[in-house]
Write an enzyme that holds these catalytic residues in place. Structure first.
Site, PDB file in Angstrom:
ATOM      1  N   HIS A   1       0.840  -1.208   0.000  1.00  0.00           N
ATOM      2  CA  HIS A   1       0.000   0.000   0.000  1.00  0.00           C
ATOM      3  C   HIS A   1       0.878   1.262   0.000  1.00  0.00           C
ATOM      4  O   HIS A   1       0.666   2.179  -0.784  1.00  0.00           O
ATOM      5  CB  HIS A   1      -0.937   0.010   1.209  1.00  0.00           C
ATOM      6  CG  HIS A   1      -2.118  -0.895   1.051  1.00  0.00           C
ATOM      7  ND1 HIS A   1      -2.033  -2.254   1.170  1.00  0.00           N
ATOM      8  CD2 HIS A   1      -3.423  -0.632   0.760  1.00  0.00           C
ATOM      9  CE1 HIS A   1      -3.229  -2.790   0.972  1.00  0.00           C
ATOM     10  NE2 HIS A   1      -4.091  -1.831   0.724  1.00  0.00           N
TER      11      HIS A   1
ATOM     12  N   LYS B   1      -9.257  -9.379   7.242  1.00  0.00           N
ATOM     13  CA  LYS B   1      -9.956  -9.765   8.479  1.00  0.00           C
ATOM     14  C   LYS B   1     -10.075  -8.575   9.402  1.00  0.00           C
ATOM     15  O   LYS B   1      -9.256  -7.656   9.351  1.00  0.00           O
ATOM     16  CB  LYS B   1      -9.235 -10.923   9.169  1.00  0.00           C
ATOM     17  CG  LYS B   1      -7.920 -10.534   9.841  1.00  0.00           C
ATOM     18  CD  LYS B   1      -7.398 -11.666  10.689  1.00  0.00           C
ATOM     19  CE  LYS B   1      -6.033 -11.354  11.274  1.00  0.00           C
ATOM     20  NZ  LYS B   1      -6.083 -10.612  12.538  1.00  0.00           N
TER      21      LYS B   1
END
Lengths: 199, 291
Positions: free
Chosen positions: A38, A106
């Site tokens: 990212h 998650k």
């Protein structure tokens, strides 16, 4: 709640048709990418530099797998999700810049990502944390790896998936988040818990 | 003298066991959690966890891709040993290749990954001494999802027991679904800032369900466990009755002016393994694990 099987690349219509709570199984290419991917991808975009893969209509999996080399070929040993909230501050821009249609992870993501999902047509799939051997069974082949110098967990692994799942739509394109719903329930339970603890 | 080669072999073996086989106390707690859930989503999460544990054992594969960083607890009995630091480091590098484990240990600032799980002060080795006639080596691979949610509070003595409970509640609310619940709390009370954190981690070595021998501490463990499970965070933070699998507390006397409290969070994959090595080279693995 419905159960669907979808093939990557995903169209905007594909993801906008999903509701929080739906169960999805995926076929096709999934890229792994967590903290460093990212950070690096957004830095590259800022500097006008190309990144090695095209996330457009694609899927990014918050996952740092265990990979093993079998001859010349990489094999997926274990590939569960990592905690998505670490990417909270980067994901909205990532979705906007690279046109990703689905994020797998998650633990859910915060409000700006929920907004970005709504605005740009992206969903967040939750998959069971730690269920890494079962999840790896959904990876048919490893097509390659980019940014390997970031280390095995942080590299971009190009995974060819088959029946990857079950994925639960945790955040849909309508502003719904299963995690935000649970947060509200938890908040409502706090007074009862405090009483039980005598605090 | 216990031969270095025997110690290294045994260390590689506990590293392999800890990554691939969950101790029975954790498996049983997860099974009970599954039976206690009524809704589809938490049942699905716990079923996925239990199926994955079975598959990991069957295939000899690490149950979670986050095989952690390695915390060792070495207890040196009345035996002769040599070069333990380097033997353990070599075992970690070897197991990283052979199991395989994910290379997780990086430089904290440059983030450079040596690829071996061996770096400066990592694996981290705690040494203790005993009067046993064996060398005991325990390993706890610690994943980051749960470790990142661990916390320390330097409470004032006036906060007392209520302050500890308040901190436990805050810690779970802050963690939510992030540390892969259902989780375990290793509660360290007293000592100093570093001692409390260390006790929290050490408490996680105790089998789940085994209460602290002192009634006051045991009651605190029970109370926190029961209350936190009423929060409804549930498996993977997606709702349900199973948020905490257990609470284990350890304490140390502390300064009259302070009350340090630490919570080390462990994920459902509460991995640990243990070996006892005798001078004749015999290695015993006393922990009951899923087969």
């Amino acid at each position: 709640m419905s159960e669907k099987r979808l093939t990557v690349p995903l169209s905007e219509d594909d993801v906008r048709a999903l509701d929080a709570g739906d169960i999805v199984y995926l076929d096709g290419i999934v890229y792994t990418g967590r903290d460093e991917v990212h950070i690096h991808a957004l830095e590259h975009a800022k500097e006008g530099k190309e990144i090695p893969v095209d996330f457009k209509d694609g899927v990014i999996f918050h996952c740092g797998p265990i990979m093993k080399k079998d001859g010349d070929k990489w094999v997926t040993v274990a590939a569960g999700p990592t905690t998505s909230s670490r990417m909270n501050s980067l994901e909205p821009e990532f979705i906007e810049k690279f046109g990703v249609r689905a994020v797998i992870g998650k633990g859910g993501m915060s409000a700006p990502t929920i907004e970005a999902c709504q605005k740009f047509g992206c969903v967040y799939f939750a998959i069971t944390g730690g269920a890494a051997v079962s999840i790896a069974k959904g990876v048919e082949d490893v097509l390659g790896v980019e940014w390997f110098e970031l280390g095995m967990p942080e590299a971009i692994w190009i995974l060819k998936t088959k029946n990857l799942g079950p994925l639960i739509v945790g955040i849909d394109t309508k502003g719904n988040s299963l995690f935000a719903d649970v947060d509200k329930e938890v908040e409502a339970n706090v007074p009862k818990v405090r009483e039980k603890l005598g605090i | 003298m216990i031969p270095e080669e025997k110690i290294k072999e045994a260390c590689v073996e506990i590293l392999r066991r800890s990554a691939t086989q969950l101790p029975m106390d954790a498996v049983n707690a997860l099974r009970r959690g599954y039976e206690n859930e009524t809704d589809d989503v938490p049942r699905m999460q716990l079923k996925a966890i239990l199926d994955n544990i079975d598959l990991a054992v069957k295939t000899g594969t690490p149950m979670c891709q986050d095989t952690g960083v390695h915390i060792f607890f070495v207890n040196i009995g009345k035996v002769d040993v040599n070069g333990l630091d380097s033997v353990i480091n070599e075992a970690v590098a070897e197991a990283t290749e052979s199991v395989p484990l994910r290379p997780n240990a990086v430089h904290p600032l440059t983030r450079k990954n040596p690829g071996t799980n061996v770096g400066v002060r990592m694996p981290y080795i705690n040494y203790h001494f005993s009067d046993n006639d064996y060398l005991e080596i325990g390993v706890m691979p610690k994943g980051a999802g749960s470790e990142n949610m661990s916390r320390l509070a330097m409470l004032t003595p006036a906060k007392g027991l209520k302050g500890i409970k308040e901190f436990a509640l805050e810690t779970m609310l802050n963690a939510g679904g992030k540390p892969c619940p259902p989780v375990i709390f290793g509660l360290g009370i007293g000592g100093s800032a570093d001692i409390a954190m260390h006790l929290g981690k050490q408490a996680l070595l105790r089998p789940l369900g085994e209460r602290h021998p002192e009634e006051e501490i045991a009651n605190l463990e029970r109370e926190i466990l029961a209350a936190i499970n009423d929060l409804g965070i549930g498996p993977m933070g997606m709702g349900g009755n199973t948020t905490l699998l257990g609470v284990s507390a350890e304490y140390a006397h502390c300064h009259t002016a302070s009350l340090p409290v630490a919570i080390n969070i462990q994920c459902w994959a509460a991995r640990r393994s243990l070996v006892r090595l005798y001078p004749d080279g015999l290695a015993e693995y006393p922990l009951e694990v899923i087969q």
